[in-house]
Write a protein that holds these residues in place. Structure first.
Motif, PDB file in Angstrom:
ATOM      1  N   ALA A  26      67.284  75.394  33.990  1.00 41.35           N
ATOM      2  CA  ALA A  26      66.146  76.117  33.427  1.00 41.35           C
ATOM      3  C   ALA A  26      64.942  76.101  34.356  1.00 41.35           C
ATOM      4  O   ALA A  26      64.699  75.121  35.051  1.00 41.35           O
ATOM      5  N   PRO A  27      64.184  77.199  34.381  1.00 40.33           N
ATOM      6  CA  PRO A  27      62.944  77.213  35.124  1.00 40.33           C
ATOM      7  C   PRO A  27      61.923  76.306  34.434  1.00 40.33           C
ATOM      8  O   PRO A  27      62.164  75.887  33.322  1.00 40.33           O
ATOM      9  N   PRO A  28      60.807  75.963  35.012  1.00 38.05           N
ATOM     10  CA  PRO A  28      60.307  76.527  36.267  1.00 38.05           C
ATOM     11  C   PRO A  28      60.913  75.852  37.488  1.00 38.05           C
ATOM     12  O   PRO A  28      61.200  74.658  37.460  1.00 38.05           O
ATOM     13  N   TRP A  29      61.113  76.628  38.529  1.00 40.85           N
ATOM     14  CA  TRP A  29      61.602  76.119  39.801  1.00 40.85           C
ATOM     15  C   TRP A  29      60.429  76.066  40.763  1.00 40.85           C
ATOM     16  O   TRP A  29      59.429  76.748  40.588  1.00 40.85           O
ATOM     17  N   CYS A  30      60.578  75.283  41.809  1.00 42.66           N
ATOM     18  CA  CYS A  30      59.555  75.257  42.855  1.00 42.66           C
ATOM     19  C   CYS A  30      60.211  74.868  44.171  1.00 42.66           C
ATOM     20  O   CYS A  30      61.308  74.313  44.191  1.00 42.66           O
ATOM     21  N   TRP A  31      59.541  75.190  45.251  1.00 35.71           N
ATOM     22  CA  TRP A  31      60.001  74.819  46.582  1.00 35.71           C
ATOM     23  C   TRP A  31      59.320  73.518  46.980  1.00 35.71           C
ATOM     24  O   TRP A  31      58.100  73.396  46.866  1.00 35.71           O
ATOM     25  N   ILE A  32      60.097  72.527  47.429  1.00 36.01           N
ATOM     26  CA  ILE A  32      59.542  71.252  47.869  1.00 36.01           C
ATOM     27  C   ILE A  32      60.251  70.831  49.145  1.00 36.01           C
ATOM     28  O   ILE A  32      61.178  71.493  49.594  1.00 36.01           O
ATOM     29  N   GLY A  33      59.877  69.681  49.674  1.00 38.28           N
ATOM     30  CA  GLY A  33      60.564  69.110  50.828  1.00 38.28           C
ATOM     31  C   GLY A  33      59.579  68.741  51.918  1.00 38.28           C
ATOM     32  O   GLY A  33      58.369  68.801  51.728  1.00 38.28           O
ATOM     33  N   THR A  34      60.119  68.374  53.056  1.00 41.61           N
ATOM     34  CA  THR A  34      59.290  68.126  54.227  1.00 41.61           C
ATOM     35  C   THR A  34      59.915  68.865  55.399  1.00 41.61           C
ATOM     36  O   THR A  34      61.135  69.054  55.444  1.00 41.61           O
ATOM     37  N   ARG A  35      59.094  69.266  56.334  1.00 48.06           N
ATOM     38  CA  ARG A  35      59.590  70.026  57.479  1.00 48.06           C
ATOM     39  C   ARG A  35      60.547  69.199  58.327  1.00 48.06           C
ATOM     40  O   ARG A  35      61.484  69.711  58.893  1.00 48.06           O
ATOM     41  N   ASN A  36      60.304  67.901  58.413  1.00 46.14           N
ATOM     42  CA  ASN A  36      61.158  67.087  59.279  1.00 46.14           C
ATOM     43  C   ASN A  36      62.229  66.327  58.509  1.00 46.14           C
ATOM     44  O   ASN A  36      62.926  65.515  59.066  1.00 46.14           O
ATOM     45  N   GLY A  37      62.352  66.602  57.205  1.00 46.09           N
ATOM     46  CA  GLY A  37      63.339  65.864  56.425  1.00 46.09           C
ATOM     47  C   GLY A  37      64.289  66.758  55.670  1.00 46.09           C
ATOM     48  O   GLY A  37      64.659  66.469  54.547  1.00 46.09           O
ATOM     49  N   GLY A  38      64.686  67.857  56.243  1.00 45.73           N
ATOM     50  CA  GLY A  38      65.669  68.701  55.588  1.00 45.73           C
ATOM     51  C   GLY A  38      65.196  70.083  55.250  1.00 45.73           C
ATOM     52  O   GLY A  38      65.955  70.879  54.738  1.00 45.73           O
ATOM     53  N   GLY A  39      63.944  70.369  55.513  1.00 43.51           N
ATOM     54  CA  GLY A  39      63.474  71.714  55.237  1.00 43.51           C
ATOM     55  C   GLY A  39      63.242  71.941  53.752  1.00 43.51           C
ATOM     56  O   GLY A  39      63.395  71.038  52.944  1.00 43.51           O
ATOM     57  N   PRO A  40      62.879  73.147  53.348  1.00 46.21           N
ATOM     58  CA  PRO A  40      62.573  73.419  51.949  1.00 46.21           C
ATOM     59  C   PRO A  40      63.809  73.276  51.064  1.00 46.21           C
ATOM     60  O   PRO A  40      64.923  73.550  51.479  1.00 46.21           O
ATOM     61  N   GLN A  41      63.553  72.872  49.823  1.00 45.51           N
ATOM     62  CA  GLN A  41      64.592  72.783  48.808  1.00 45.51           C
ATOM     63  C   GLN A  41      64.047  73.426  47.547  1.00 45.51           C
ATOM     64  O   GLN A  41      62.917  73.145  47.145  1.00 45.51           O
ATOM     65  N   LEU A  42      64.824  74.295  46.926  1.00 43.68           N
ATOM     66  CA  LEU A  42      64.429  74.908  45.673  1.00 43.68           C
ATOM     67  C   LEU A  42      64.929  74.000  44.556  1.00 43.68           C
ATOM     68  O   LEU A  42      66.126  73.754  44.441  1.00 43.68           O
TER      69      LEU A  42
END
Length: 156
Positions: A26-42
């Motif tokens: 279920a939503p809400p979804w968001c983009w998170i993560g770190t640039r040096n630790g795997g890139g964006p994750q939805l």
């Protein structure tokens, strides 16, 4: 010449869409993560964090991570978006890390969004479908009440 009128969506198709939507976290979804630790994750925080889409590091035949020969950084795969770079006439694929939006100017590595229409669509599509299906149900109820008031379903 007039455009053809769309046919009413069959109840079986609406049921199919509802079933497909029910299988998605279920939503809400968001983009998170770190640039040096795997890139964006939805992700969605509904019922605990669930990862919908994440960057992965491809490996060579020995299992070693692939290194970009130009930047000496690990290469991430499976999360690229079509976007237009500045002064570029045609679209090209850019990595999610390039399109990632940092949380703040002083913390640009903590990702809070991805600046790309495809990424926004992925993030928001389940919410859109939920709202549209609710609207379809409401319009069908209103239509049925109107037909009843006009005596249109007494023809049988």
């Amino acid at each position: 010449m007039s455009e053809p009128q769309p046919l009413p969506l069959p109840q079986s198709r609406i049921a199919e869409i509802h079933a497909a939507l029910k299988a998605v976290p279920a939503p809400p979804w968001c983009w998170i993560g770190t640039r040096n630790g795997g890139g964006p994750q939805l992700v969605t925080d509904h019922s605990g964090r669930q990862y919908i889409l994440a960057a992965t590091k491809p490996a060579d035949v020995r299992g070693d991570e692939l290194i970009d020969p130009y930047t000496d950084a690990p290469i991430y795969g499976d999360l690229k978006f079509r976007d237009c770079q500045p002064q570029e006439r045609w679209s090209s694929m850019r990595t999610g890390a390039e399109l990632a939006v940092g949380r703040t100017d002083y913390d640009p590595d903590s990702i809070v969004d991805v600046d790309n229409p495809v990424a926004r669509w992925l993030r928001d599509s389940a919410g859109f479908v939920t709202e549209l299906l609710a609207e379809v149900a409401l319009l069908r109820q209103e239509n049925s009440a109107l037909e009843k008031a006009l005596g249109l379903n007494e023809a049988a």
